[in-house]
Design a protein around this motif. Sequence first.
Motif, mmCIF file in Angstrom:
data_model
loop_
_atom_site.group_PDB
_atom_site.id
_atom_site.type_symbol
_atom_site.label_atom_id
_atom_site.label_comp_id
_atom_site.label_asym_id
_atom_site.label_seq_id
_atom_site.Cartn_x
_atom_site.Cartn_y
_atom_site.Cartn_z
ATOM 1 N N THR A 1 50.614 43.442 11.993
ATOM 2 C CA THR A 1 51.676 44.436 12.007
ATOM 3 C C THR A 1 52.355 44.411 13.371
ATOM 4 O OG1 THR A 1 50.364 46.271 12.893
ATOM 5 C CG2 THR A 1 50.246 45.885 10.509
ATOM 6 N N ALA A 2 53.457 45.105 13.481
ATOM 7 C CA ALA A 2 54.147 45.211 14.767
ATOM 8 C C ALA A 2 53.563 46.314 15.633
ATOM 9 C CB ALA A 2 55.637 45.476 14.524
ATOM 10 N N ARG A 3 52.717 47.148 15.047
ATOM 11 C CA ARG A 3 52.193 48.316 15.762
ATOM 12 C C ARG A 3 50.904 47.985 16.488
ATOM 13 N NH1 ARG A 3 48.551 52.398 14.486
ATOM 14 N NH2 ARG A 3 48.970 54.412 15.503
ATOM 15 N N LEU A 4 50.849 48.357 17.765
ATOM 16 C CA LEU A 4 49.633 48.174 18.551
ATOM 17 C C LEU A 4 48.760 49.424 18.459
ATOM 18 C CD1 LEU A 4 47.896 46.652 20.654
ATOM 19 C CD2 LEU A 4 49.293 47.736 22.444
ATOM 20 N N THR A 5 47.517 49.250 18.049
ATOM 21 C CA THR A 5 46.534 50.330 18.069
ATOM 22 C C THR A 5 45.688 50.148 19.321
ATOM 23 O OG1 THR A 5 46.463 50.468 15.657
ATOM 24 C CG2 THR A 5 44.602 51.395 16.867
ATOM 25 N N HIS B 1 36.302 51.422 22.051
ATOM 26 C CA HIS B 1 37.694 51.133 22.374
ATOM 27 C C HIS B 1 38.297 50.322 21.243
ATOM 28 C CE1 HIS B 1 41.028 48.994 24.497
ATOM 29 N NE2 HIS B 1 41.165 50.166 25.050
ATOM 30 N N GLU B 2 39.529 50.632 20.888
ATOM 31 C CA GLU B 2 40.268 49.864 19.882
ATOM 32 C C GLU B 2 41.442 49.153 20.538
ATOM 33 O OE1 GLU B 2 40.952 51.066 15.625
ATOM 34 O OE2 GLU B 2 40.617 53.034 16.532
ATOM 35 N N PHE B 3 41.718 47.910 20.080
ATOM 36 C CA PHE B 3 42.816 47.130 20.652
ATOM 37 C C PHE B 3 43.178 46.046 19.636
ATOM 38 C CE2 PHE B 3 44.215 44.120 24.280
ATOM 39 C CZ PHE B 3 45.476 44.683 24.324
ATOM 40 N N HIS B 4 44.178 46.330 18.781
ATOM 41 C CA HIS B 4 44.515 45.354 17.744
ATOM 42 C C HIS B 4 45.905 45.642 17.190
ATOM 43 C CE1 HIS B 4 43.614 48.375 14.538
ATOM 44 N NE2 HIS B 4 42.699 48.783 15.395
ATOM 45 N N ARG B 5 46.495 44.604 16.593
ATOM 46 C CA ARG B 5 47.769 44.735 15.891
ATOM 47 C C ARG B 5 47.625 44.438 14.393
ATOM 48 N NH1 ARG B 5 52.298 45.519 18.907
ATOM 49 N NH2 ARG B 5 52.231 44.965 21.117
ATOM 50 N N THR B 6 46.420 44.317 13.943
ATOM 51 C CA THR B 6 46.192 44.104 12.515
ATOM 52 C C THR B 6 45.798 45.413 11.861
ATOM 53 O OG1 THR B 6 43.876 43.536 12.927
ATOM 54 C CG2 THR B 6 45.467 41.710 12.851
ATOM 55 N N THR B 7 45.827 45.391 10.544
ATOM 56 C CA THR B 7 45.361 46.556 9.792
ATOM 57 C C THR B 7 44.538 46.069 8.609
ATOM 58 O OG1 THR B 7 46.043 48.584 8.648
ATOM 59 C CG2 THR B 7 47.425 46.652 8.337
#
Length: 848
Positions: free
Chosen positions: A364-368, A392-398
């Motif tokens: 996705t385009a959204r950074l978590t 800690h979370e750090f990803h652009r996938t869902t």
Amino acid sequence: MTSLPRVVIAAPASGHGKTTVAAGLMAALVRAGHVVSGHKIGPDYIDPGYHALATGRPGRNLDPHLVGEDRLVPLLLHGAAVPRPADIAVVEGVMGLFDGAIGRDGFASTAHVATVIDAPVVLVVDVSASARTIGAVVHGLRGFDPAVRVAGVILNKAGSARHAQEARDAVERIGVPVLGVLFRDDGISAPSRHLGLVPVAERDDAAVVLDRLAGQIAARIDLAAVVRIARSAPDLAAAAWAPPPRVPIDGPAPVIAVAGGRAFTFRYAETEELLAAAGCRPVVFDPLAGEALPDGTAGLYLGGGFPEVHAAELAGNAALRASITAVIGRGLPTVAECAGLLYLCRSVDGAPMLGVIDAAATMTARLTLGYRAAVAPSGSVLAGAGQAVTGHEFHRTTVDPGSGATPGWLIDGAGHGFALDPAGTGTPTVHASYLHTHWAGQPELAARFAAAAHAWTGSESPTARIRPCPPHTLHPNPPPVTPEPNLLHHGDLEVGPGLLDFAVNVRSAAPPGWLAETIAATIADLGHYPRAQAATEALAWRHGRPAEQVLPTAGGAEAFTLIARALRPRRPVVVHPQFTEPEAALRAAGHVVDRVVLRAADGFTLPDGAVPADADLVMIGNPTNPTGVLHPAARLRALLRPGRVVVVDEAFMDAVPGEPETLAADQVPGLLVLRSLTKTWGIAGLRAGYVVGDAELIARLAEHQPPWSVSSPALAAITACCADDAVAEAALLASAVDGPRAVLIDGLRRLGLSVPGHPATPFVLADTAPVIPSGAPPGWIRDALRERGIAVRRGDTFPGLGPTWIRVAVRDAHLIGRLLDTLSDVLTASPHPPNGVDHGKNAVLPGR
């Protein structure tokens, strides 16, 4: 005290060049003959990879959110000592100097960590868009927090010599030395993509680029000045962190297959160290190129990385995917974080993956991004039910969890990740989520996973290879296996507005007047640090022991934590059912705990031979919470033997008239006795307790106790409660419990509840199973009482007890009457009163 020259590399904001300068500085110092350890503030995995390349040793993270503030210095010292002592530590900061967790006043920022580790700071400042203003920027950063010592500045991306001189003059004018200038044409940069820098493992040119960078740093930065700044850091008082050792089971060490290679580059160095210390053998394999899991694999760890970048290659290794899926389906203990979660899914952006999790992952385009606090909703291969963790979370996938999925964590009450039991073992053997956790901060996670791997190795049936952790229930006739209890549950959680409190085991809600006045009198002196000498001497007088055999603590909880951290048992054993804090503390320190589970049929007494001969740490309550059993002192003394530490929790001994079975005066090797003042004196919120026992063991506990952990009010309370008048008053209070307790026990038994043994405590343990109507849930009595305004303590959070058990505090006769009358009403209202028991009120309390 430990001497470790150290310096923190910081910046006003992200993008100023911290990573390239820090890595280049590490490499330049190594080329100059120094042994350098590299460290990164924050949860970042990528930067430590460059640090490792520069220093030739593992890069380490320092993050107070992930590991706790108190572990920062120990982990720093550990990283500087392994694999050989370093003579300088270079610590790279995160974001801007004062930027930390949002809404937490700079917690976990570079400044916060620099203050905790007491290290000077060197600022890297990008001067490409300004010149003289840089002086104002540095001036503001230096003065914002006096606790942060800005000792020098490195100017980065200067456009020309004239530009550099303008910025240098502005900085040096405020009294901060400029250690060097790097120019825009020096080629100091690193490629990046959607989650930051490209990991070093994915760059074939990384070593060449770093060598060139080291040369630039050596030529333009005053390395001698950097070393002088690092050597100005004061000595550190803490001991280095070390993973808790565990003697492995007989046979070869179980192999933990650890995903590595270009697709799985994210994991903390301490993860493998903890697994190795727990008797396992971590072996790295590459899911891109490997043909099979390593021989002897008994556990699978899938860490972070970029499977989305390498999805086609991962999908192309179909043979490995099929073999991993098959063995996970047979119950192989598996832990997956972020990238590992994606690898377990059906697909990543359409490319087929393992298919263990029935979900698809998409970019996705959204950074978590952000810190998280999570709780395990149920027991699994990684965490026990109720286990609280930070991550800690750090990803652009869902990943769409679909319907009916069991979550691995709860974050803000919402399900997160997956806990799966593909082999039907009864305990989820797969734990997968986006959450990255640092196991040095939560070593019980590593211990639980390692225990599952040990269990897999020793089992023959593929469908019975995972046992609930802890792996041993020691008793000739163990009770049926029940779900892992929540060891963090306590009586306060049962109480709510408008409820009559029979759940909390504290005698009164407030201290007596004389004690309240003593505590209040300490307020005027709170400007001074606590002084424990008077309390220590009072405790020594109270129990007739030398002062070196006593240690005041911040309640029993601190004492259990000190024991768990200071001792290194090979086989710790906790006798249950009992207060859960001892086991929780041991597990938090990374120990795998064996349980001796006593039986209600025996009155919860300790039979001969129940404790295994090779147990080198035994923890038992006397009288025990929640069973109320008062074990004979002779039986407990018989547990003592060379090489074993016996810890007796006497938190409720002062509630037993005359304290006939206490061991608090026994001066023998290997014995520790814990006491709490919170129960009798109504000061649970103050946290006041102590340990008496073996002087050598007391000294070891004291070494691990944080300075001034026991507050001045608590120390004053300890001193006052040791006075002769207070001891006499406690004895009177203890005698006053006998009558109401007898009434409570008699009333519960008359109503048909089972009260095993002969409780000697200000609470009573009862089994409601005999009076639960057919078809009603196990907690029916407890819930029915709560609906009628009465709170009792649930029993199923104590190992060895189930949901039909309740613990009931002894209150005065009037309140006990209300409880029994209400319980009688509950049972009378049941359409099917069990066992033909007469629930009329005259059967409860004759004469009422």
